[in-house]
Design a protein around this motif. Structure first.
Motif, PDB file in Angstrom:
ATOM      1  N   VAL A  44      -2.996  -4.607  -4.576  1.00 11.62           N
ATOM      2  CA  VAL A  44      -3.860  -3.380  -5.113  1.00 11.62           C
ATOM      3  C   VAL A  44      -2.601  -2.361  -5.754  1.00 11.62           C
ATOM      4  O   VAL A  44      -1.739  -3.488  -5.352  1.00 11.62           O
ATOM      5  CB  VAL A  44      -3.895  -2.354  -4.003  1.00 11.62           C
ATOM      6  CG1 VAL A  44      -4.574  -1.561  -4.564  1.00 11.62           C
ATOM      7  CG2 VAL A  44      -5.419  -3.322  -3.541  1.00 11.62           C
ATOM      8  N   LEU A  64       1.116  -1.340   0.188  1.00 14.04           N
ATOM      9  CA  LEU A  64       0.651   0.329  -0.045  1.00 14.04           C
ATOM     10  C   LEU A  64       0.595   1.680  -0.031  1.00 14.04           C
ATOM     11  O   LEU A  64       0.147   2.107  -0.603  1.00 14.04           O
ATOM     12  CB  LEU A  64      -1.037   0.259   1.288  1.00 14.04           C
ATOM     13  CG  LEU A  64      -2.112  -1.081   0.970  1.00 14.04           C
ATOM     14  CD1 LEU A  64      -2.788  -0.683   2.901  1.00 14.04           C
ATOM     15  CD2 LEU A  64      -3.034  -0.767  -0.615  1.00 14.04           C
ATOM     16  N   ALA A  81      -5.283  -7.055  -0.145  1.00 11.38           N
ATOM     17  CA  ALA A  81      -4.761  -5.336  -1.076  1.00 11.38           C
ATOM     18  C   ALA A  81      -3.175  -6.309  -1.401  1.00 11.38           C
ATOM     19  O   ALA A  81      -2.307  -4.891  -1.793  1.00 11.38           O
ATOM     20  CB  ALA A  81      -4.855  -5.352   0.225  1.00 11.38           C
ATOM     21  N   TRP A  88      -7.491  -8.808   3.889  1.00 13.12           N
ATOM     22  CA  TRP A  88      -5.816  -7.862   3.977  1.00 13.12           C
ATOM     23  C   TRP A  88      -5.391  -8.319   3.145  1.00 13.12           C
ATOM     24  O   TRP A  88      -4.727  -7.899   2.155  1.00 13.12           O
ATOM     25  CB  TRP A  88      -5.851  -7.318   5.415  1.00 13.12           C
ATOM     26  CG  TRP A  88      -6.531  -6.158   5.856  1.00 13.12           C
ATOM     27  CD1 TRP A  88      -7.074  -6.028   7.151  1.00 13.12           C
ATOM     28  CD2 TRP A  88      -6.495  -4.751   5.480  1.00 13.12           C
ATOM     29  NE1 TRP A  88      -7.529  -4.424   7.282  1.00 13.12           N
ATOM     30  CE2 TRP A  88      -7.269  -3.893   6.253  1.00 13.12           C
ATOM     31  CE3 TRP A  88      -5.965  -3.968   4.290  1.00 13.12           C
ATOM     32  CZ2 TRP A  88      -7.292  -2.907   5.938  1.00 13.12           C
ATOM     33  CZ3 TRP A  88      -5.912  -3.139   3.705  1.00 13.12           C
ATOM     34  CH2 TRP A  88      -7.301  -2.122   4.569  1.00 13.12           C
ATOM     35  N   TRP A 112     -10.966   0.691  -3.278  1.00 13.79           N
ATOM     36  CA  TRP A 112     -10.025   0.598  -2.669  1.00 13.79           C
ATOM     37  C   TRP A 112      -8.659   1.967  -3.487  1.00 13.79           C
ATOM     38  O   TRP A 112      -8.014   2.505  -2.113  1.00 13.79           O
ATOM     39  CB  TRP A 112      -8.269  -0.537  -3.535  1.00 13.79           C
ATOM     40  CG  TRP A 112      -9.137  -1.936  -3.094  1.00 13.79           C
ATOM     41  CD1 TRP A 112      -9.619  -2.498  -4.206  1.00 13.79           C
ATOM     42  CD2 TRP A 112      -8.869  -2.719  -1.959  1.00 13.79           C
ATOM     43  NE1 TRP A 112     -10.073  -3.647  -3.441  1.00 13.79           N
ATOM     44  CE2 TRP A 112      -9.392  -4.084  -1.674  1.00 13.79           C
ATOM     45  CE3 TRP A 112      -7.927  -1.745  -0.505  1.00 13.79           C
ATOM     46  CZ2 TRP A 112      -9.456  -4.788  -0.802  1.00 13.79           C
ATOM     47  CZ3 TRP A 112      -8.047  -2.653   0.581  1.00 13.79           C
ATOM     48  CH2 TRP A 112      -8.729  -4.248   0.495  1.00 13.79           C
TER      49      TRP A 112
END
Length: 227
Positions: free
Chosen positions: A191, A81, A188, A185, A127
């Motif tokens: 992402v 992230l 993610a 999670w 997101w």
């Protein structure tokens, strides 16, 4: 904030939006949120130290973030992230300043944090918006740690992580359930962010001016209705 007003910055962030074949539980998502955010923030700290001398000196006075035990899964998600966020915080800082100005020094109360985070999520959860909340939490941490350092006091990343965790677990937002339905999670880690486009800065301003105005209007109406 309508779909037409969504900043290009948010549209650039991509991740699994459909329901996963192996959904997670909202409770598990909530239990991991604190550590994912701290892992994300620690990665951002490592990128910022050396670039911002005031922040670097202030952070060296605060060691609370070193006391959190974070598992490898949270570390991988947090680092991804942070990688996707890249320079998002710098691009959003001016907007965060505008949005938070009416709250003065009381921004680190949950109700005020929630007011702003809800406005970021207005109309849709995706997101990109979730990552903007993480960016906002980290921006708030940087602001608080520098402010406290100037007062010769320490502060804690954990206190900001608690605001993020509480907001994600709030039944009114349903963010934990949204993430859980897409696999938790762990998804993610996939992402990503598209390459920057020249009109990105324009998109940010158009989209987030609406957020700033929305938050300020809500706050002013609340104060008017208070006897």
């Amino acid at each position: 904030m309508s779909d037409e007003g969504l900043p290009t910055l948010i549209k650039e962030v991509h991740g699994p939006e459909s329901v996963s074949d192996e959904p997670d539980s909202a409770q598990r998502v909530v239990s991991q949120t604190r550590y994912v955010f701290i892992a994300y923030a620690n990665e951002q700290i490592s990128r910022d130290e050396g670039q911002d001398e005031t922040f670097t000196n202030a952070h060296h006075q605060d060691m609370s973030s070193q006391n959190e035990i974070i598992n490898e899964d949270a570390l991988r998600v947090g680092r991804q992230l942070a990688k996707v966020a890249d320079d998002m915080i710098k691009q959003l800082s001016a907007t965060f300043e505008v949005i938070t100005r009416p709250f003065g020094d009381s921004l680190n109360s949950y109700e005020n944090f929630k007011e702003i985070a809800k406005e970021i999520l207005k109309d849709e959860v995706n997101w990109g918006r979730i990552l903007v909340i993480f960016c906002f939490g980290y921006w708030l941490f940087k602001r608080e740690i520098v402010k406290q350092a100037r007062k010769k006091m320490g502060t804690t990343l954990g206190s900001i992580a608690s605001l993020v965790e509480q907001f994600f677990s709030d039944p009114a937002t349903s963010i934990a359930a949204w993430i859980a339905l897409r696999g938790g999670w762990r998804v993610a880690q996939s992402v990503t962010r598209s390459k920057s486009h020249p009109i990105m800065k324009i998109g940010i301003m158009v989209g987030f001016v609406a957020v700033a105005i929305g938050v300020i209007v809500v706050l002013m109406n609340r104060r008017k209705s208070t006897p």
